[in-house]
Design an enzyme around this catalytic site. Structure first.
Site, PDB file in Angstrom:
ATOM      1  N   LYS A 224       2.826  26.865  43.716  1.00 58.17           N
ATOM      2  CA  LYS A 224       1.950  25.809  44.382  1.00 58.17           C
ATOM      3  C   LYS A 224       1.890  24.331  43.950  1.00 58.17           C
ATOM      4  O   LYS A 224       1.979  23.305  44.269  1.00 58.17           O
ATOM      5  CB  LYS A 224       0.496  26.510  44.381  1.00 58.17           C
ATOM      6  CG  LYS A 224      -0.405  25.291  45.099  1.00 58.17           C
ATOM      7  CD  LYS A 224      -0.231  25.122  46.697  1.00 58.17           C
ATOM      8  CE  LYS A 224      -1.145  24.392  47.371  1.00 58.17           C
ATOM      9  NZ  LYS A 224      -0.815  23.793  48.781  1.00 58.17           N
TER      10      LYS A 224
ATOM     11  N   LYS B 290      -5.668  15.358  42.172  1.00 59.29           N
ATOM     12  CA  LYS B 290      -6.260  16.375  41.190  1.00 59.29           C
ATOM     13  C   LYS B 290      -4.741  17.215  40.947  1.00 59.29           C
ATOM     14  O   LYS B 290      -4.453  17.531  40.006  1.00 59.29           O
ATOM     15  CB  LYS B 290      -7.246  17.449  41.691  1.00 59.29           C
ATOM     16  CG  LYS B 290      -7.403  18.485  41.046  1.00 59.29           C
ATOM     17  CD  LYS B 290      -8.148  19.761  41.974  1.00 59.29           C
ATOM     18  CE  LYS B 290      -6.983  20.506  42.756  1.00 59.29           C
ATOM     19  NZ  LYS B 290      -7.578  21.715  43.135  1.00 59.29           N
TER      20      LYS B 290
HETATM   21  P1  NAD Z   1     -14.023  21.474  48.764  1.00 58.97           P
HETATM   22  O1  NAD Z   1     -14.493  20.551  47.853  1.00 58.97           O
HETATM   23  O2  NAD Z   1     -14.415  21.155  50.511  1.00 58.97           O
HETATM   24  O3  NAD Z   1     -14.894  23.097  48.565  1.00 58.97           O
HETATM   25  C1  NAD Z   1     -15.002  23.509  47.288  1.00 58.97           C
HETATM   26  C2  NAD Z   1     -16.505  24.352  47.744  1.00 58.97           C
HETATM   27  O4  NAD Z   1     -16.477  25.011  46.085  1.00 58.97           O
HETATM   28  C3  NAD Z   1     -17.639  23.222  47.786  1.00 58.97           C
HETATM   29  O5  NAD Z   1     -18.290  23.509  48.796  1.00 58.97           O
HETATM   30  C4  NAD Z   1     -18.335  23.353  46.506  1.00 58.97           C
HETATM   31  O6  NAD Z   1     -19.892  23.280  46.617  1.00 58.97           O
HETATM   32  C5  NAD Z   1     -17.903  24.951  46.146  1.00 58.97           C
HETATM   33  N1  NAD Z   1     -18.195  25.124  44.429  1.00 58.97           N
HETATM   34  C6  NAD Z   1     -18.087  24.265  43.441  1.00 58.97           C
HETATM   35  N2  NAD Z   1     -18.293  24.757  42.500  1.00 58.97           N
HETATM   36  C7  NAD Z   1     -18.777  26.160  42.617  1.00 58.97           C
HETATM   37  C8  NAD Z   1     -19.318  27.162  41.864  1.00 58.97           C
HETATM   38  N3  NAD Z   1     -19.479  27.109  40.663  1.00 58.97           N
HETATM   39  N4  NAD Z   1     -19.707  28.207  42.723  1.00 58.97           N
HETATM   40  C9  NAD Z   1     -19.598  28.464  43.959  1.00 58.97           C
HETATM   41  N5  NAD Z   1     -19.142  27.475  44.738  1.00 58.97           N
HETATM   42  C10 NAD Z   1     -18.722  26.197  44.190  1.00 58.97           C
HETATM   43  O7  NAD Z   1     -12.498  21.871  48.708  1.00 58.97           O
HETATM   44  P2  NAD Z   1     -11.556  22.378  49.624  1.00 58.97           P
HETATM   45  O8  NAD Z   1     -10.965  21.382  50.584  1.00 58.97           O
HETATM   46  O9  NAD Z   1     -12.206  23.638  50.522  1.00 58.97           O
HETATM   47  O10 NAD Z   1     -10.736  23.102  48.614  1.00 58.97           O
HETATM   48  C11 NAD Z   1     -10.754  24.190  47.925  1.00 58.97           C
HETATM   49  C12 NAD Z   1      -9.386  24.553  47.078  1.00 58.97           C
HETATM   50  O11 NAD Z   1      -8.361  24.617  47.963  1.00 58.97           O
HETATM   51  C13 NAD Z   1      -9.110  23.409  46.090  1.00 58.97           C
HETATM   52  O12 NAD Z   1      -8.485  24.145  44.957  1.00 58.97           O
HETATM   53  C14 NAD Z   1      -8.017  22.676  46.788  1.00 58.97           C
HETATM   54  O13 NAD Z   1      -7.107  21.926  45.968  1.00 58.97           O
HETATM   55  C15 NAD Z   1      -7.259  23.819  47.607  1.00 58.97           C
HETATM   56  N6  NAD Z   1      -6.613  23.234  48.960  1.00 58.97           N
HETATM   57  C16 NAD Z   1      -7.357  22.624  49.792  1.00 58.97           C
HETATM   58  C17 NAD Z   1      -6.689  22.226  50.972  1.00 58.97           C
HETATM   59  C18 NAD Z   1      -7.050  21.191  51.937  1.00 58.97           C
HETATM   60  O14 NAD Z   1      -6.616  20.876  52.908  1.00 58.97           O
HETATM   61  N7  NAD Z   1      -8.568  20.660  51.863  1.00 58.97           N
HETATM   62  C19 NAD Z   1      -5.308  22.445  51.329  1.00 58.97           C
HETATM   63  C20 NAD Z   1      -4.704  23.611  50.466  1.00 58.97           C
HETATM   64  C21 NAD Z   1      -5.363  24.017  49.266  1.00 58.97           C
END
Ligand code: NAD
Length: 296
Positions: free
Chosen positions: A171, A240
């Site tokens: 990834k 990031k």
């Molecule tokens: P986001 O910030 O929308 O969601 C992350 C969630 O985790 C938030 O709601 C936050 O409150 C929660 N969180 C933080 N600390 C926490 C804890 N200790 N316990 C429980 N919950 C906690 O992020 P996202 O866009 O949903 O991305 C999540 C992951 O997926 C990341 O690693 C990102 O790199 C990856 N990702 C995102 C995308 C995208 O298009 N958004 C695509 C592929 C991969």
């Protein structure tokens, strides 16, 4: 009925929770942000106040968390998953995380008779909610086989690339390539603009040739040339991921001049493009405000 926990109910976790509920599983969600939990409750997901409450019932726990450090806290922290270990449970980390964190956690989890599978995703929030993400999977064959029926409800494509950590290695490389391809494709568009070739025609030509990439085939037509910039993946997340790639390749002792140049441009972009903007906006460094590359 298999019970599945989803920890982290943000842009991606929300869609995964809803896809799994739609597939007929009992889904329990947890997020540190109370309003995020309340919104998911309103959408019919059972949310709980602690990770312990998830571990009381869930055999499979999906993580969708912002960083490797947060994954570490959620799994191995004081009130995390291991503090409420449930023998036989499988953790599936869909976050984009550091492979060393993944390998270390896989070892800690195995000592409590649990398993760890890394299954980072692409496809954005839309892929999460429609169950059409792509996953690159790391884990032992038997663990991957056990969670596969669940992953099939979350994704359209799955590639098992090796043992725990291999999914995150893949990834990181994928996102580094995407980040670099955005920069090179923007430079290509700039050349065409200066040389008087229309952007749409250029893309058509490139996509018929060996210079094409996911960026020329998907990002430019879907989010750049139409000015939409609504992929759901932010500058913050891509910066990031590029930092993660830079750190990881540095730890491997590699000298990668092109990756280093891409990492510098992405890092410097923080002064020009806000964290919450769409990550495709990086092309504007080369092409200007709308990203369009009209012939001059
Ligand atoms: P986001 O910030 O929308 O969601 C992350 C969630 O985790 C938030 O709601 C936050 O409150 C929660 N969180 C933080 N600390 C926490 C804890 N200790 N316990 C429980 N919950 C906690 O992020 P996202 O866009 O949903 O991305 C999540 C992951 O997926 C990341 O690693 C990102 O790199 C990856 N990702 C995102 C995308 C995208 O298009 N958004 C695509 C592929 C991969």
């Amino acid at each position: 009925m298999t019970a599945i926990g989803v920890i982290g109910l943000g842009k991606m976790g929300r869609g995964m929770a809803l896809s799994l509920k739609r597939a007929g599983y009992r889904v329990l969600g947890f997020d540190v942000m109370e309003p995020v939990c309340a919104a998911l409750t309103a959408e019919g997901i059972e949310t709980v106040a602690t990770i312990g409450a998830i571990m009381e019932v869930a055999e499979i726990v999906i993580l969708s968390l912002p960083t490797a450090e947060i994954v570490e806290t959620v799994v191995a922290g004081d009130s995390g998953i291991l503090a409420h270990a449930r023998a036989g449970a499988v953790i599936v980390d869909t976050s984009t995380s550091h492979p060393d964190t993944t390998r270390r956690l896989a070892g800690l989890v195995a000592a409590k008779a649990m398993s760890f599978v890394d299954a980072p995703v692409s496809g954005g929030p839309k892929g999460a909610i429609t169950g059409t993400m792509t996953m690159v999977i790391g884990g032992a064959d038997e663990d991957v086989a056990r969670v596969m029926p669940i992953l099939e409800h979350m994704s359209a494509k799955r590639v098992h690339v090796g043992p725990a950590g291999a999914g995150h290695v893949t990834k990181i490389i994928n996102n580094l390539l995407c980040a670099a391809h955005l920069l090179t494709a923007a430079e290509a568009m700039r050349i065409a603009r200066e040389a008087g070739v229309d952007a749409e025609r250029l893309l058509e030509g490139l996509n018929a040739g060996s210079g094409r990439s996911g960026v020329t085939q998907v990002n430019f037509p879907s989010w750049v040339l139409n000015g939409a910039f609504n992929s759901g993946f932010t500058m913050k997340l891509m910066r990031k991921d590029v930092r993660l790639a830079e750190r990881f390749t540095g730890e491997l002792g590699l000298s990668l001049p092109l990756a280093a140049a891409a990492a510098r441009i992405w890092a410097e972009s923080a002064a020009m493009i806000a964290d919450d903007e769409d990550f495709n906006r990086i092309v504007e460094l080369q092409l200007g405000p709308t990203g369009r590359s009209e012939p001059s």
